[in-house]
Structure formats: structure tokens, C-alpha cells
Design a protein around this motif. Structure first.
Motif, PDB file in Angstrom:
ATOM      1  N   SER A   1      18.994  -9.922  21.581  1.00 41.45           N
ATOM      2  CA  SER A   1      18.182  -9.578  20.420  1.00 41.45           C
ATOM      3  C   SER A   1      16.945 -10.469  20.373  1.00 41.45           C
ATOM      4  O   SER A   1      17.039 -11.680  20.545  1.00 41.45           O
ATOM      5  N   VAL A   2      15.791  -9.847  20.164  1.00 42.40           N
ATOM      6  CA  VAL A   2      14.540 -10.566  19.928  1.00 42.40           C
ATOM      7  C   VAL A   2      13.967 -10.021  18.625  1.00 42.40           C
ATOM      8  O   VAL A   2      13.588  -8.859  18.542  1.00 42.40           O
ATOM      9  N   MET A   3      13.927 -10.867  17.601  1.00 40.59           N
ATOM     10  CA  MET A   3      13.492 -10.434  16.277  1.00 40.59           C
ATOM     11  C   MET A   3      12.203 -11.144  15.904  1.00 40.59           C
ATOM     12  O   MET A   3      12.106 -12.374  15.990  1.00 40.59           O
ATOM     13  N   ILE A   4      11.200 -10.359  15.527  1.00 33.01           N
ATOM     14  CA  ILE A   4       9.913 -10.924  15.141  1.00 33.01           C
ATOM     15  C   ILE A   4       9.601 -10.493  13.716  1.00 33.01           C
ATOM     16  O   ILE A   4       9.624  -9.305  13.396  1.00 33.01           O
ATOM     17  N   ARG A   5       9.295 -11.467  12.863  1.00 35.43           N
ATOM     18  CA  ARG A   5       8.989 -11.194  11.463  1.00 35.43           C
ATOM     19  C   ARG A   5       7.605 -11.726  11.124  1.00 35.43           C
ATOM     20  O   ARG A   5       7.162 -12.727  11.681  1.00 35.43           O
ATOM     21  N   ASN A   6       6.945 -11.055  10.211  1.00 31.25           N
ATOM     22  CA  ASN A   6       5.677 -11.531   9.639  1.00 31.25           C
ATOM     23  C   ASN A   6       4.607 -11.792  10.693  1.00 31.25           C
ATOM     24  O   ASN A   6       3.822 -12.734  10.571  1.00 31.25           O
ATOM     25  N   LEU A   7       4.546 -10.951  11.732  1.00 34.11           N
ATOM     26  CA  LEU A   7       3.523 -11.131  12.753  1.00 34.11           C
ATOM     27  C   LEU A   7       2.165 -10.732  12.188  1.00 34.11           C
ATOM     28  O   LEU A   7       2.030  -9.671  11.566  1.00 34.11           O
ATOM     29  N   GLY A   8       1.159 -11.553  12.435  1.00 32.49           N
ATOM     30  CA  GLY A   8      -0.178 -11.287  11.917  1.00 32.49           C
ATOM     31  C   GLY A   8      -0.826 -10.073  12.551  1.00 32.49           C
ATOM     32  O   GLY A   8      -0.474  -9.656  13.661  1.00 32.49           O
ATOM     33  N   CYS A   9      -1.816  -9.507  11.859  1.00 35.06           N
ATOM     34  CA  CYS A   9      -2.460  -8.278  12.330  1.00 35.06           C
ATOM     35  C   CYS A   9      -3.403  -8.525  13.501  1.00 35.06           C
ATOM     36  O   CYS A   9      -3.880  -7.571  14.118  1.00 35.06           O
TER      37      CYS A   9
ATOM     38  N   HIS B   1       9.252  -2.620  15.525  1.00 36.65           N
ATOM     39  CA  HIS B   1       8.645  -2.631  14.196  1.00 36.65           C
ATOM     40  C   HIS B   1       8.117  -4.027  13.852  1.00 36.65           C
ATOM     41  O   HIS B   1       7.139  -4.149  13.102  1.00 36.65           O
ATOM     42  N   GLY B   2       8.719  -5.050  14.422  1.00 37.72           N
ATOM     43  CA  GLY B   2       8.242  -6.415  14.192  1.00 37.72           C
ATOM     44  C   GLY B   2       6.906  -6.701  14.837  1.00 37.72           C
ATOM     45  O   GLY B   2       6.141  -7.530  14.346  1.00 37.72           O
ATOM     46  N   ILE B   3       6.590  -6.025  15.951  1.00 40.40           N
ATOM     47  CA  ILE B   3       5.328  -6.280  16.654  1.00 40.40           C
ATOM     48  C   ILE B   3       4.281  -5.202  16.382  1.00 40.40           C
ATOM     49  O   ILE B   3       3.202  -5.217  16.975  1.00 40.40           O
ATOM     50  N   SER B   4       4.576  -4.265  15.501  1.00 44.94           N
ATOM     51  CA  SER B   4       3.704  -3.106  15.306  1.00 44.94           C
ATOM     52  C   SER B   4       2.339  -3.447  14.721  1.00 44.94           C
ATOM     53  O   SER B   4       1.430  -2.614  14.762  1.00 44.94           O
ATOM     54  N   MET B   5       2.165  -4.657  14.184  1.00 45.41           N
ATOM     55  CA  MET B   5       0.874  -5.060  13.625  1.00 45.41           C
ATOM     56  C   MET B   5      -0.011  -5.745  14.648  1.00 45.41           C
ATOM     57  O   MET B   5      -1.143  -6.129  14.328  1.00 45.41           O
ATOM     58  N   ALA B   6       0.462  -5.920  15.867  1.00 40.47           N
ATOM     59  CA  ALA B   6      -0.288  -6.664  16.887  1.00 40.47           C
ATOM     60  C   ALA B   6      -1.611  -5.982  17.226  1.00 40.47           C
ATOM     61  O   ALA B   6      -1.754  -4.759  17.122  1.00 40.47           O
TER      62      ALA B   6
END
Length: 324
Positions: free
Chosen positions: A117-125, A167-172
Motif C-alpha cells: 500500500s502507498v497512500m498519499i494525502r493532501n498532495l499540493g496542486c 486519487h491521492g495523486i490526482s492533484m499533481a
């Protein structure tokens, strides 16, 4: 390493290589800005988490984890801007994982084929990602050249983890992805739609001939893409017949080709007709394309390619085709 390492009021840069850390009782590193941890042994997961959390001005963190280290690495930081995480092994471990909660992060380089599992939260735009992830699909071996059937089975098993990660990286804003990651995303799209990467301006994808069929549908998830880099690699082990490769067609036209894509850089071999077909497809359908650079591995077909491309109708009047 001594306990006093955890309480150095003036330490700005910390680089550790192949050392064993003791359990942290109290950590205070108020000036630490840069930390490199290569093959460092932590007594437990909490020690690593505390080390990062109690470095309030940490900006740059590089971690290389030993292949037999199966811990979950949790990174919670309100200051971290650049992160590089690497853990490579021939085996996937159910207990291994990564959690990244760093809202100021804008550069993330992650290469991990161990973590389930690799979980990314609150990634900046404005985040820039470079990623190679195969561990989440639970393959029997770690290799980017598996057939689609094995990827399909692995993605089915790791569906929930992949959903959370994507979904965690969708703002990249920018992503560079390995061929294995591209295949994971394409197989996942059979199960449920990929999230929309609305901020994505730059996308760099490594793929082989067999993967061309996925490209138009894949690009539907990047509606505002401005720059696309395609790196073609040869794969003689997939057993994909030449005649089947050349039968791949491109029918649908994703939104980015109609409204935003301005630059394409295609590193090709030009040994198959489908490569020429892909270039023509991009030129014919990209309405605002300014430049398409075709980087050939061989010069043997350069003149022939140039003549064909010069005769291809272009959707954009500003489009310039360069063959290198």
C-alpha cells in the motif's frame, strides 16, 4: 548512533549511511532542513515517524530502504517540499507500506516494488511526481514485462490500494511514470474509471508497442495536458505478433488533444507501422499542437518518415514537426 543525535538545536543537514538508530525518547531538531537516510536501521516504525514529525523546518528528505525492511514508513510533515523514497526487492510484503501526508510537497520521486500500500494525502496542486510502483499489484516477481493477464489479476487483488493511491495523486501537476505503472493504471481502468488529473500539465510515459492501444483512452484522464513525452521501449518477450501490432488503431480523440496539448516528444524506433500511425494520429487530431519532436533510434528511415509526415494534414496550423 547516540541519543544526542535526536536533540541537536543547531543541526541543519543530516546524512546517515548504514547506521543503526536507537529508540527515540525525545526528538527536537528545530533547524534541520535536509536529511538523507540510506540503509538506516530503525528500531521501530514510531522512531522514523517521530524523527520526521519533530523536524519542523525539514524541506528535503531522501530515503533508501534496505530490501528486507518491511516497515510502514509514515511521513507527516507540514514543511517537507522534496521527497525521494526508494525500496526495491524481488518480493512483495503485506506488512510493508508508505503513508505520505505532506501538503507542501511539490517534488516526489518514489520507486517502491515492495509495499502493498502507498497512500498519499493532501498532495499540493503543483506537485511533480516520478514514480515506479509495482508492489501494489502483488505480482509473483518484480518485472515491468509481465503479460496483461498477470497484471490484470494483480490489479484485481490490489484494487482498493490502487484506488486510494490514484486519487491521492490526482492533484499533481507533472508525472513521470515507468512502464509498469502505466500498465497498472490501464488495467485498473478496466475495473473503474481513472480519476481526472485536472492540474496535469506534463506527462512522461514509458511504454512498448503492445501498450499503444491504451493511449487514447488513458489520455482522457488528463484534460488539460500541455506537454506529452512518450518513450518507446522494445520488448521481444511479450510474443505480440508484428501483424497484430500494426493492426492497432486510434479512433477516439481525448479532450487534451482538442484543447490543450501543445508539445509532444516521441522517442521511437520506427520499426513498425503503428509508430508512424501514432504520430499521424497526434498530428491530425491535436488542434493546438505547436511542436512534435520525433526522436529516432535509427536514421535508416529518416527520409521516408519525413516525406510521409510532411504530407500528413495537421489539425493545428502552428504545428511544427521535427525529426531528430
Amino acid at each position: 548512533m547516540p541519543q544526542r543525535l535526536y536533540n541537536c538545536e543547531t543541526l541543519v543537514c543530516l546524512k546517515l549511511f548504514q547506521v543503526t538508530l536507537s529508540d527515540a525518547e525525545i526528538v527536537s531538531l528545530p533547524c534541520l532542513e535536509t536529511m538523507y537516510l540510506e540503509y538506516v536501521e530503525f528500531p521501530n516504525e514510531a522512531t522514523f515517524e517521530t524523527l520526521v514529525l519533530c523536524s519542523p523546518v525539514l524541506e528535503c528528505l531522501k530515503i533508501i530502504v534496505a530490501s528486507d525492511d518491511k516497515k510502514v514508513f509514515r511521513l507527516h510533515s507540514r514543511s517537507l517540499e522534496r521527497l525521494s523514497f526508494e525500496r526495491v526487492s524481488s518480493l512483495i510484503c503485506d506488512s510493508a507500506g508508505v503513508v505520505i501526508d505532506c501538503p507542501r510537497l511539490y517534488v516526489l520521486n518514489i520507486k517502491d516494488n515492495v509495499s502493498k500500500s502507498v497512500m498519499i494525502r493532501n498532495l499540493g496542486c503543483n506537485a511533480i511526481l516520478q514514480m515506479s510502483l509495482v508492489g501494489m499489484v502483488r505480482l509473483l516477481e518484480i518485472d515491468d514485462d509481465f503479460c496483461d493477464e498477470i497484471y490484470e489479476e494483480g490489479v484485481l487483488l490490489g484494487r482498493s490500494n490502487i484506488h486510494t493511491f490514484l486519487h491521492g495523486i490526482s492533484m499533481a501537476r507533472s508525472i513521470i511514470m515507468s512502464r509498469g505503472t502505466f500498465k497498472i493504471m490501464c488495467q485498473y481502468s478496466k475495473l473503474e474509471p481513472l480519476p481526472q488529473f485536472g492540474n496535469m500539465c506534463y506527462l512522461d510515459v514509458t511504454l512498448c508497442l503492445h501498450d499503444f492501444q491504451w493511449l487514447p483512452a488513458f489520455l482522457e484522464s488528463f484534460p488539460n495536458l500541455k506537454q506529452l513525452v512518450l518513450v518507446m521501449v522494445c520488448d521481444d518477450r511479450e510474443g505480440f505478433p508484428d501483424e497484430d501490432i500494426d493492426q492497432v488503431s486510434f479512433s477516439s480523440v481525448p479532450e487534451c488533444l482538442l484543447s490543450s496539448l501543445e508539445f509532444v516528444d516521441f522517442q521511437a524506433t520506427v520499426q513498425y507501422d503503428v509508430e508512424i500511425k501514432l504520430v499521424k494520429y497526434l498530428v491530425k487530431t491535436s488542434a493546438v499542437l505547436k511542436k512534435l519532436s520525433l526522436r529516432l533510434a535509427s536514421y535508416s528511415r529518416r527520409d521516408k518518415m519525413l516525406k510521409k509526415l510532411l504530407k500528413t494534414p495537421r489539425a493545428s496550423t502552428k504545428c511544427k514537426v521535427v525529426i531528430l
